[in-house]
Design a protein around this motif. Structure first.
Motif, short mmCIF file in Angstrom:
data_model
loop_
_atom_site.label_atom_id
_atom_site.label_comp_id
_atom_site.label_asym_id
_atom_site.label_seq_id
_atom_site.Cartn_x
_atom_site.Cartn_y
_atom_site.Cartn_z
N VAL A 116 -17.18 58.38 53.54
CA VAL A 116 -16.10 58.45 54.61
C VAL A 116 -14.84 57.95 54.09
O VAL A 116 -13.75 58.07 54.41
CB VAL A 116 -16.82 57.43 55.77
CG1 VAL A 116 -15.59 57.23 56.72
CG2 VAL A 116 -18.04 58.13 56.42
N LEU A 117 -14.97 56.62 53.48
CA LEU A 117 -13.77 56.01 52.54
C LEU A 117 -12.96 56.84 51.74
O LEU A 117 -11.60 56.75 51.64
CB LEU A 117 -14.31 54.69 52.04
CG LEU A 117 -14.89 53.48 52.82
CD1 LEU A 117 -15.39 52.28 51.85
CD2 LEU A 117 -13.81 53.04 53.69
N LYS A 122 -7.91 59.48 50.71
CA LYS A 122 -7.45 60.81 50.42
C LYS A 122 -6.39 61.24 51.39
O LYS A 122 -5.44 61.64 51.01
CB LYS A 122 -8.35 61.91 50.18
CG LYS A 122 -7.80 63.38 50.01
CD LYS A 122 -6.99 63.61 48.74
CE LYS A 122 -6.60 65.18 48.57
NZ LYS A 122 -5.89 65.12 47.43
N GLY A 123 -6.79 61.24 52.59
CA GLY A 123 -5.92 61.85 53.77
C GLY A 123 -5.48 60.99 54.72
O GLY A 123 -4.89 61.45 55.74
N GLY A 124 -5.79 59.70 54.78
CA GLY A 124 -5.35 58.67 55.67
C GLY A 124 -6.27 58.68 56.85
O GLY A 124 -7.33 59.08 56.91
N TRP A 125 -5.78 58.21 58.01
CA TRP A 125 -6.60 57.72 59.18
C TRP A 125 -7.25 59.05 60.02
O TRP A 125 -8.35 59.02 60.43
CB TRP A 125 -6.02 56.93 60.19
CG TRP A 125 -4.68 57.59 61.04
CD1 TRP A 125 -3.46 57.43 60.33
CD2 TRP A 125 -4.82 58.17 62.22
NE1 TRP A 125 -2.79 58.11 61.71
CE2 TRP A 125 -3.71 58.60 62.78
CE3 TRP A 125 -6.12 58.34 63.33
CZ2 TRP A 125 -3.60 59.08 63.67
CZ3 TRP A 125 -5.95 59.01 64.15
CH2 TRP A 125 -4.53 59.39 64.61
N ARG A 126 -6.34 60.19 59.79
CA ARG A 126 -6.97 61.54 60.60
C ARG A 126 -8.28 61.83 59.85
O ARG A 126 -9.27 62.29 60.66
CB ARG A 126 -5.93 62.20 60.68
CG ARG A 126 -4.86 61.86 61.66
CD ARG A 126 -3.57 62.98 61.52
NE ARG A 126 -2.47 62.45 62.59
CZ ARG A 126 -1.65 61.69 62.18
NH1 ARG A 126 -1.55 61.22 60.86
NH2 ARG A 126 -0.57 61.41 62.90
N ALA A 160 -13.51 50.80 60.86
CA ALA A 160 -13.16 50.37 59.39
C ALA A 160 -12.50 51.49 58.58
O ALA A 160 -11.30 51.33 57.88
CB ALA A 160 -14.43 49.79 58.78
N SER A 161 -13.14 52.74 58.58
CA SER A 161 -12.55 53.89 57.98
C SER A 161 -11.25 54.22 58.61
O SER A 161 -10.28 54.56 57.82
CB SER A 161 -13.42 55.04 58.24
OG SER A 161 -13.64 55.53 59.28
N ILE A 162 -10.97 54.26 60.01
CA ILE A 162 -9.68 54.39 60.34
C ILE A 162 -8.46 53.31 60.04
O ILE A 162 -7.65 53.81 59.58
CB ILE A 162 -9.89 54.68 61.74
CG1 ILE A 162 -10.52 56.08 62.28
CG2 ILE A 162 -8.40 54.67 62.32
CD1 ILE A 162 -10.85 56.36 63.81
N ALA A 163 -9.16 52.07 59.94
CA ALA A 163 -7.86 51.19 59.67
C ALA A 163 -7.49 51.41 57.91
O ALA A 163 -6.43 51.14 57.75
CB ALA A 163 -8.78 49.87 59.82
N TYR A 166 -5.24 54.23 57.75
CA TYR A 166 -4.10 53.99 58.20
C TYR A 166 -3.24 53.00 56.96
O TYR A 166 -2.03 53.27 56.85
CB TYR A 166 -3.82 53.02 59.63
CG TYR A 166 -2.62 52.66 59.98
CD1 TYR A 166 -1.75 53.43 60.46
CD2 TYR A 166 -2.30 51.38 59.90
CE1 TYR A 166 -0.55 53.23 61.05
CE2 TYR A 166 -0.96 50.93 60.38
CZ TYR A 166 -0.20 51.78 60.90
OH TYR A 166 1.28 51.30 61.28
N VAL A 167 -3.86 51.87 56.32
CA VAL A 167 -3.27 51.25 55.62
C VAL A 167 -2.88 52.11 54.54
O VAL A 167 -1.79 51.51 53.70
CB VAL A 167 -4.33 50.07 55.07
CG1 VAL A 167 -3.79 49.10 53.80
CG2 VAL A 167 -4.61 48.99 56.24
N VAL A 168 -3.82 52.79 54.08
CA VAL A 168 -3.32 53.88 52.89
C VAL A 168 -2.30 54.67 53.17
O VAL A 168 -1.08 54.65 52.30
CB VAL A 168 -4.53 54.60 52.56
CG1 VAL A 168 -4.16 55.69 51.58
CG2 VAL A 168 -5.73 53.91 51.98
#
Length: 408
Positions: A116-117, A122-126, A160-163, A166-168
């Motif tokens: 998931v990470l 790679k592609g951000g929060w979406r 956690a993965s969405i956060a 978004y940070v990336v």
């Protein structure tokens, strides 16, 4: 002299890929350890062993795939997520029903979070939301009912993965902004350097041709007039901004890149500032210097000497050919101070600002601009009727740092 290209690479994303690669290996070992400790409780241990064999080979073989964004393709991400989901769905088949009902770990355990990470980095929060939703659905199918601990783990991975995704995205935007800012700064410095060089050479020659042509008269006067027109046009171009040396900023898999074309310095070791200032001494220019060498990095020494030359050009141009000038070099413990003083008529108040507005940038670029680049300062004081004094100060540590940066 051949130029070279200096590449500055910035990436806050790259450490995330290295951490992700380490995480996948460690969580693979953790999942195998959990299986080994509960081997006797599995109803079909051979199925679990087969899965862990595939998981181990896949994790180790695909480490290069999670080294950067370019290598981590969509096809790889899809296959990686498929292996994680397959392990979750195989858990009820390989493990005992009681352990599954009691909330026992799935076959891939926390290795799934690595998959998931990878989507998040790679592609951000979406992309992270898509992958974590698929994992959540597989976990609910594996348990058969939305138990409290399952829902808790699903929400934790999802948030956690969405956060992280978004940070990336924010980090990538910041990298692009920083690369653009560095590109603009480098272009501005190059433009100022070219403007100083033009002022110290071409503009001075055109001004001299204009003055001499007016004195000689005849055809020389017409040549002087043309030189004067070209001087005005060139000053306007310098004041408005020259086209800088081409640069490129990019956002690659290894971070934002700024390329700066530089002039290499072919001198080795520091040079004595006194040797560069000695040619300025003459019948109407007196040079007072220390008895010992005044060492400076070659590039810094040349810039300081050029600033002194620009100050003397201003003396000859504005104070007249008969004006006298004095150069004083002081080697202080922490800085080098060069003072240029003349006995001319001085500068009327507001004249410098007016000259800069007219595109006459001798003081602004050739003197103050050079000292600013060196990390020093240029102070100009003038009293009408009592001459002008220009004090140039260069901290030694700033000069050394500037010299080292110029060589890189």
């Amino acid at each position: 002299m051949p130029r070279r290209e200096r590449v500055m690479r910035m990436s806050v994303e790259q450490p995330l890929w290295r951490a992700l690669a380490a995480y996948r290996v460690l969580t693979m070992l953790y999942a195998i350890g959990l299986f080994a400790s509960a081997y006797d409780g599995f109803t079909r241990p051979w199925l679990a062993l087969s899965y862990y064999g595939v998981l181990s080979v896949w994790t180790l073989a695909t480490l290069p795939r999670v080294s950067n964004a370019a290598s981590c393709t969509r096809r790889f991400l899809a296959a990686d997520l498929t292996i994680a989901l397959t392990g979750i769905l195989l858990t009820p088949v390989a493990d005992a029903h009681e352990r599954v009902a009691d909330g026992g770990p799935t076959l891939p355990s926390i290795w799934t979070a690595g998959s998931v990470l990878a989507f998040a980095v790679k592609g951000g929060w979406r992309w992270a939301a898509f992958a974590s939703t698929a994992v959540a659905a597989a976990n609910l199918v594996e348990r058969g009912s939305p138990a409290r601990d399952t829902v808790h783990n699903v929400i934790l991975v999802w948030v956690a993965s969405i956060a992280i995704g978004y940070v990336v995205e924010v980090a990538r935007a910041s990298e692009r902004t920083l690369a653009r800012a560095l590109e603009i700064e480098a272009a501005t410095r190059e433009r100022e350097r070219l403007a100083r060089d033009i002022h110290d050479s071409v503009l001075q020659v055109l001004a001299m041709v204009q003055r001499r042509g007016a004195v000689i008269g005849g055809e020389a006067a017409e040549l002087g007039r043309l030189a004067g027109e070209q001087e005005v046009a060139l000053r306007t171009l310098v004041a408005g901004g020259l086209v800088p040396v081409p640069r490129a900023s990019e956002d690659t898999a290894e971070g934002a890149v700024v390329r700066v074309v530089e002039e290499p310095d072919d001198a080795v070791g520091p040079v004595d500032l006194r040797a560069l200032l000695a040619p300025y001494a003459g019948a109407r220019v007196s040079l007072a210097e220390p008895g010992a060498p005044v060492p400076l990095p070659p590039a810094a020494a040349r810039e300081l000497a050029a600033a002194v030359g620009a100050a003397l050009d201003n003396v000859r141009r504005h104070a007249g050919e008969g004006a006298r000038a004095w150069i004083l070099v002081e080697d202080e413990p922490d800085e080098i101070v060069v003072t240029v003083r003349d006995d001319g008529p001085g500068i009327p108040e507001g004249r410098l600002a007016q000259a800069e507005g007219e595109g006459r940038l001798g003081v602004a670029l050739s003197i103050r601009g050079r000292l600013r680049d060196l990390g020093g300062s240029a102070e100009l004081s003038s009293v009408p009727g009592q001459g002008t004094e220009v004090e140039l100060k260069v901290p030694k540590d700033a000069a050394q740092a500037w010299g080292k940066a110029d060589k890189r």
